[in-house]
Design an enzyme around this catalytic site. Structure first.
Site, short mmCIF file in Angstrom:
data_model
loop_
_atom_site.label_atom_id
_atom_site.label_comp_id
_atom_site.label_asym_id
_atom_site.label_seq_id
_atom_site.Cartn_x
_atom_site.Cartn_y
_atom_site.Cartn_z
N VAL A 110 0.91 -1.16 0.00
CA VAL A 110 0.00 0.00 0.00
C VAL A 110 0.94 1.20 0.00
O VAL A 110 1.47 1.59 1.04
CB VAL A 110 -0.92 0.00 1.23
CG1 VAL A 110 -1.82 1.23 1.23
CG2 VAL A 110 -1.77 -1.27 1.26
N PRO A 111 1.21 1.78 -1.18
CA PRO A 111 2.41 2.61 -1.37
C PRO A 111 2.33 4.04 -0.84
O PRO A 111 2.26 5.01 -1.59
CB PRO A 111 2.57 2.60 -2.90
CG PRO A 111 1.17 2.47 -3.41
CD PRO A 111 0.45 1.60 -2.43
N CYS A 112 2.41 4.18 0.48
CA CYS A 112 2.40 5.51 1.08
C CYS A 112 3.67 6.29 0.75
O CYS A 112 3.71 7.52 0.88
CB CYS A 112 2.21 5.41 2.59
SG CYS A 112 3.32 4.27 3.42
N HIS A 113 4.73 5.58 0.30
CA HIS A 113 5.97 6.28 -0.07
C HIS A 113 5.79 7.12 -1.34
O HIS A 113 6.63 7.96 -1.65
CB HIS A 113 7.10 5.27 -0.27
CG HIS A 113 6.88 4.28 -1.37
ND1 HIS A 113 6.08 3.16 -1.22
CD2 HIS A 113 7.32 4.26 -2.67
CE1 HIS A 113 6.06 2.49 -2.35
NE2 HIS A 113 6.79 3.12 -3.25
N ARG A 114 4.69 6.91 -2.05
CA ARG A 114 4.43 7.67 -3.29
C ARG A 114 3.66 8.96 -3.04
O ARG A 114 3.19 9.59 -3.98
CB ARG A 114 3.67 6.78 -4.29
CG ARG A 114 4.47 5.57 -4.76
CD ARG A 114 3.66 4.67 -5.67
NE ARG A 114 4.35 3.40 -5.89
CZ ARG A 114 3.76 2.27 -6.27
NH1 ARG A 114 2.45 2.26 -6.49
NH2 ARG A 114 4.45 1.16 -6.43
#
Length: 397
Positions: free
Chosen positions: A356-360
């Protein structure tokens, strides 16, 4: 029918490895059932993915009772919806019917798999929908009775290695050393490592587990969804995975400010969902966008869940701002605005990083802001996805 091996293979393994020799002597000869019908074995394998052994056995018996014989000519008359009624997901049913049609029409030739060497057979099986490498390897072992299958993707085998050789981390390089040692009888070694992992030798324990029981405070009772854990060694640091027993519930870097302390209190257990997540991470850290997703469960408020749903729509190699997420939620809720600060809190409390790409998510002006696992991790992940970093900057401390 049982997997066919003899004293000759056991003597070979015992000569090659003293510790495995002790395991073999303590456990004795292992009998493992096989199904030599390749057609039914593929279907059996798809049915068993992501469910317990007990559920697998029950559903398979139900399918056998319903159809009588598991053959292409019988199943071609069925439908995905009919198969679904046996207790499997619609997606699995569609995978099975796709396989049935390909075999029935001659588009997938079972005898070609049977004649192929191990790697070629695995490649052919992996071309089928719903079949990954681990599933293909298990088909080779328990159907085709290939004697040199030693699967890195099998967490129970890695746990068995950890227990026998007192290794806290069985990475791929170390695993390959054992593979070479057990060659050409990796399948027989696998049988004994599975037995060890299942507790066949009571005084043999997993050295990854704490010797002293950890007293869990009452305040952690709400984190039952982080019941089991697995540790993954990534190129940018250790990652902790947790599960409720069926789905992935957390994926965080060691020292994550929100989740790592809770995740570390979980107990080690080999689960299918961990095997799938490891496969996903292996692919991701090789710079490839994974084409599948392990089953996940996100625990949080309704607002946070809405934010996390939006995170899952951000394409690989792209970024989005907190403000954009705020606008998306405002549109869905039909309200004038939603606080970007509230969105930031939800992004920061995302329990399943990377997948779940919160780094994006970045600031509107190019500020990379923070990251639960550390800003260096966020930068490394974006660079891995080949994001152009020239327009972004790290906040001053």
């Amino acid at each position: 029918m049982y997997f066919n091996y003899s004293e000759e293979e056991l003597l070979y393994l015992k000569r090659k490895d003293k510790k495995l020799a002790q395991v073999i002597d303590k456990i004795g000869y292992i009998k493992r059932e096989t199904d030599t019908d390749l057609f039914s074995s593929v279907i059996h394998a798809i049915v068993g993915q992501q469910i317990s052994t007990k559920a697998h056995r029950t559903i398979w018996q139900r399918i056998q009772n319903h159809y009588g014989q598991i053959t292409p000519s019988i199943l071609i008359k069925s439908t995905a919806q009919e198969l679904q009624k046996m207790g499997i997901s619609l997606r699995k049913a569609e995978y099975i019917m796709d396989f049935v049609r390909k075999v029935y029409l001659g588009q997938f030739v079972l005898s070609d798999v049977q004649k192929a060497d191990d790697e070629e057979a695995i490649t052919k099986l992996c071309s089928l929908k719903g079949i990954g490498r681990w599933t293909a390897e298990m088909i080779l072992l328990f159907c085709l009775e290939r004697k040199n299958i030693f699967s890195f993707d099998d967490l129970a085998i890695r746990r068995g290695l950890s227990m026998v050789y007192h290794r806290k981390n069985i990475d791929r390089n170390l695993f390959e050393k054992y593979r070479k040692r057990f060659n050409p009888y990796g399948s027989i070694a696998s049988l004994y490592l599975w037995a060890v992992s299942s507790g066949a030798i009571p005084d043999m324990v997993d050295c990854r587990e704490n010797k002293k029981a950890v007293k869990i405070k009452k305040s952690t009772a709400s984190f039952e969804y982080m019941k089991y854990k697995y540790e993954y060694s990534s190129p940018i640091g250790k990652i902790i995975l947790t599960s409720d027993g069926e789905k992935l519930t957390a994926l965080c870097f060691d020292f994550d400010r929100y989740f790592s302390a809770k995740a570390k209190m979980a107990q080690y257990k080999d689960l299918e969902v961990f095997a799938q997540t490891v496969k996903w991470l292996d692919m991701y850290f090789k710079g490839k966008e994974p084409n599948f997703m392990p089953p996940i469960h996100l625990e949080g408020t309704e607002f946070r869940k809405r934010v996390w749903e939006i995170l899952q729509t951000i394409p690989y190699g792209k970024v989005i701002s907190y403000g954009e997420i705020s606008r998306k939620i405002a549109e869905k809720r039909k309200v004038p605005r939603v606080s970007a600060q509230a969105v930031g809190g939800a992004v920061g409390h995302n329990p399943i990083s990377i997948i779940v790409p919160c780094h994006r998510v970045v600031g509107v002006n190019g500020n990379l802001t923070g990251y639960g696992g550390g800003l260096d991790k966020k930068i490394a992940l974006l660079k891995l996805e080949k994001v152009d970093m020239k327009n972004f900057f790290a906040p001053k401390k």
